[in-house]
Scaffold this active site. Structure first.
Site, mmCIF file in Angstrom:
data_model
loop_
_atom_site.group_PDB
_atom_site.id
_atom_site.type_symbol
_atom_site.label_atom_id
_atom_site.label_comp_id
_atom_site.label_asym_id
_atom_site.label_seq_id
_atom_site.Cartn_x
_atom_site.Cartn_y
_atom_site.Cartn_z
ATOM 1 N N GLU A 179 51.545 -14.208 -116.356
ATOM 2 C CA GLU A 179 52.337 -15.351 -114.952
ATOM 3 C C GLU A 179 52.189 -15.611 -113.785
ATOM 4 O O GLU A 179 51.507 -14.751 -113.460
ATOM 5 C CB GLU A 179 53.248 -15.182 -114.918
ATOM 6 C CG GLU A 179 54.338 -15.893 -114.653
ATOM 7 C CD GLU A 179 56.448 -15.224 -114.476
ATOM 8 O OE1 GLU A 179 57.067 -16.704 -113.332
ATOM 9 O OE2 GLU A 179 56.333 -15.423 -114.636
ATOM 10 N N GLU A 227 48.562 -16.911 -113.726
ATOM 11 C CA GLU A 227 47.277 -16.052 -113.723
ATOM 12 C C GLU A 227 46.929 -17.631 -114.311
ATOM 13 O O GLU A 227 47.155 -17.890 -115.534
ATOM 14 C CB GLU A 227 47.412 -15.185 -114.591
ATOM 15 C CG GLU A 227 45.586 -14.730 -114.785
ATOM 16 C CD GLU A 227 45.388 -13.343 -115.668
ATOM 17 O OE1 GLU A 227 44.298 -12.929 -114.886
ATOM 18 O OE2 GLU A 227 46.015 -13.291 -116.166
ATOM 19 N N GLU A 235 39.405 2.633 -103.983
ATOM 20 C CA GLU A 235 39.814 1.390 -105.441
ATOM 21 C C GLU A 235 38.278 2.077 -106.180
ATOM 22 O O GLU A 235 37.601 1.694 -105.682
ATOM 23 C CB GLU A 235 39.738 0.087 -105.235
ATOM 24 C CG GLU A 235 39.027 -0.918 -106.622
ATOM 25 C CD GLU A 235 39.188 -1.852 -106.707
ATOM 26 O OE1 GLU A 235 38.923 -2.825 -106.997
ATOM 27 O OE2 GLU A 235 38.847 -2.418 -105.536
ATOM 28 N N GLY A 242 34.594 1.946 -97.286
ATOM 29 C CA GLY A 242 34.756 2.115 -95.908
ATOM 30 C C GLY A 242 35.700 2.251 -95.728
ATOM 31 O O GLY A 242 36.806 2.482 -94.139
#
Length: 181
Positions: free
Chosen positions: A137, A139, A118, A114
């Site tokens: 980095e 994470e 992706e 909608g």
């Protein structure tokens, strides 16, 4: 009936590091004109990494936008020009430290049709060998193992409520039960 909408004008509203927001003027199938606002995303992969003992490699990760922790399957963004299998292999190694000798593409889904483009490419990874994890980095996540029946119980209990993980677990359950060729 032709349902195609045709772009008349396209404008960038915001260009971020990951997401880009667009506002397009479109001609609708009946000839009228409308506006479509949407987010463009490079796409992602999600990996159902399955040990020989039937346990899944899972992650616990804090997600800032939702302001909470989630239990998830390994996943990550597709880099520009990168093949999806390479992305899946890279993300599994970076986040969990595992490499897999067997890879199978399961499906492609579009989680937010909608307002975004992706897509998530789902892979089943087997023949797992633990190597060295290479987190990006910034994470931070915890890796753990969970059986598929326990994971499905966690979905029913609301403990797993990330949509990409739920979709992946449902696909895997169906694949293992009914789709063995």
């Amino acid at each position: 009936m032709d349902l195609q909408e045709t772009c008349i004008e396209s404008n960038s509203v915001y260009d971020g590091c990951l997401l880009h927001v667009r506002k397009d003027t479109v001609r609708l199938p009946d000839g009228s004109v409308s506006v479509r606002e949407y987010i463009t995303h490079p796409g992602a992969v999600a990996v159902l990494a399955l040990h020989d003992n039937g346990k899944l490699v899972m992650e616990r990760q804090y997600r800032y936008a939702a302001q909470r922790e989630f239990f998830e399957i390994p996943a990550g963004k597709i880099d520009h020009g990168e093949e999806i299998l390479i992305t899946a292999q890279r993300e599994l190694l970076e986040e969990t430290g595992y490499v897999a000798s067997e890879w199978e593409h399961l499906t492609t889904t579009y989680p937010c049709i909608g307002y975004g483009d992706e897509r998530i490419e789902y892979f089943l990874a087997r023949g797992l060998t633990l190597q060295q994890r290479e987190l990006e980095e910034g994470e931070f996540l915890e890796v753990f193992e969970l059986s598929l029946p326990d994971a499905m119980d966690w979905v029913r209990q609301g403990k797993i409520n990330d949509s990409k993980t739920i979709v992946g677990l449902f696909w895997l359950e169906k694949y293992l039960r009914d789709w063995q060729y």
